[in-house]
Design an enzyme around this catalytic site. Structure first.
Site, short mmCIF file in Angstrom:
data_model
loop_
_atom_site.label_atom_id
_atom_site.label_comp_id
_atom_site.label_asym_id
_atom_site.label_seq_id
_atom_site.Cartn_x
_atom_site.Cartn_y
_atom_site.Cartn_z
N SER A 65 12.27 -13.61 11.53
CA SER A 65 11.42 -13.61 10.29
C SER A 65 11.46 -12.62 9.29
CB SER A 65 9.92 -13.94 11.03
OG SER A 65 9.45 -12.79 11.69
N CYS A 66 12.12 -11.60 9.49
CA CYS A 66 12.23 -10.61 8.44
C CYS A 66 12.94 -11.11 7.20
CB CYS A 66 12.72 -9.09 8.94
SG CYS A 66 14.51 -9.35 9.50
N TYR A 69 19.00 -5.28 7.66
CA TYR A 69 19.34 -6.23 8.67
C TYR A 69 18.92 -7.75 8.29
CZ TYR A 69 17.90 -8.84 13.01
OH TYR A 69 17.83 -9.55 14.10
#
Length: 324
Positions: free
Chosen positions: A120-121, A148
């Protein structure tokens, strides 16, 4: 092989070769357990010591040998705020190489159904809450884990590109914060929930009077038990086909303060809880809109309090072998 325009999701062949990349990690091991429970008899996994997914030639040789029909790409270099903020090059480079190698090999050797797992990042730091799938690429990322996130966004784009160029019915799923058996409990590399479990369990054992946590405790987070995530993955592979990534979560969230209290209760810690506001909070809120997942016919079944208690029990039973 069915093209994505005509592909109809259906039950997977329980006897076909099914490769779980990252089968010893938090998510991969849960997926493996779930597939075994669901009757899959030809599961394939390789430890990183036996197959380095960053080694392109080794990955292609492996796919040539195994010829998997299904793949879940759960292998990734992962970590919490501290690790992501300290080693952004590692998180970007290693994850890009893993993804490109596995996805290219899967295409080369005719993998029919593939699920790519992200995080979800990938969504903007200040995305409208709850976060819809179409919020992707509409704003700035959280700077502490942007490297990331970019790698995972590249993975989503890779899946969409394969669908467009080759017509393969591959899909992506974006889980919220995950926790459960097999998590990373190290002080340097863990995410917030396992870090809290370790910190409070050690405090309870030592009779510590005060525990200090990073940040203000006001950010809100959503947490999904990894066994629920594993069940969602199989459900999506059998019931969903589309170019958009699918959010996987519970649709509810708690503050980090509330989370800390749940963990303290679960481990039996009764001392004082303080907050170091000089440390970063990260994204203020991150709640996923799980409407698309609900439309596909799935919802989470493990409550947060129940899940934390069972994770604490697993942690205590595996103290000698737990990561960290």
């Amino acid at each position: 092989m069915a093209e994505s325009g005509t592909f109809q999701p259906r039950p997977l062949d329980r006897s076909a070769p099914f490769y779980v990349a990252g089968h010893r990690g938090l998510v991969g091991s849960a997926i493996w357990r779930n597939l075994e429970t669901e009757g899959f008899t030809n599961l394939v996994g390789r430890a990183s010591s036996d197959l380095d997914l960053k080694d392109r030639d080794a990955v292609f040789s492996f796919f040539s040998l195994v010829q998997p029909r299904y793949v879940v790409l759960a292998a990734a270099k992962v970590g919490g705020i501290l690790a992501n903020n300290t080693y952004p090059v590692d998180f970007l480079s290693e994850n890009l190489r893993i993804q490109v190698n596995v996805l290219d090999a899967a295409r080369e050797f005719g993998v029919e159904r593939l699920l790519f797992l992200g995080s979800s990042c990938i969504y903007p730091k200040f995305a409208e809450q709850p976060i819809r799938e179409d919020s992707l690429l509409t704003g700035h990322l959280e700077p502490t884990n942007d490297a990331y996130a970019i790698a995972k966004i590249a993975g989503i784009m890779h899946i969409q590109a394969v669908r467009r160029q080759y017509g393969l019915p591959w899909i992506s799923a974006m889980p919220t914060n995950l926790y459960g058996p097999g998590d990373n409990f190290s002080p340097q590399g863990s995410h917030v929930l396992p870090a809290l479990i370790r910190r409070y369990d050690e405090a309870a054992r030592a009779g510590t009077k005060v525990v200090t946590n990073w940040g203000s405790g006001t950010p809100r987070r959503e947490f999904l038990h990894v066994d629920d995530m594993a069940a969602a993955c199989l459900h999506l592979m059998e019931h969903y086909d589309g170019p958009s990534q699918v959010n996987v979560g519970t649709g509810t969230d708690v503050t980090i303060r509330e989370l800390a209290s749940l963990v303290a209760d679960a481990v039996g810690y009764s001392g004082e809880i303080l907050w170091d506001t000089s440390k970063p909070d990260g994204t203020p809120r991150k709640l996923l809109d799980v409407s698309k997942l609900a439309e596909a016919g799935w919802s989470a079944s493990i409550g947060l309090e129940e899940g934390i208690k069972s994770t604490v029990a697993w942690y205590r039973d595996n103290l000698l072998s737990v990561r960290g």
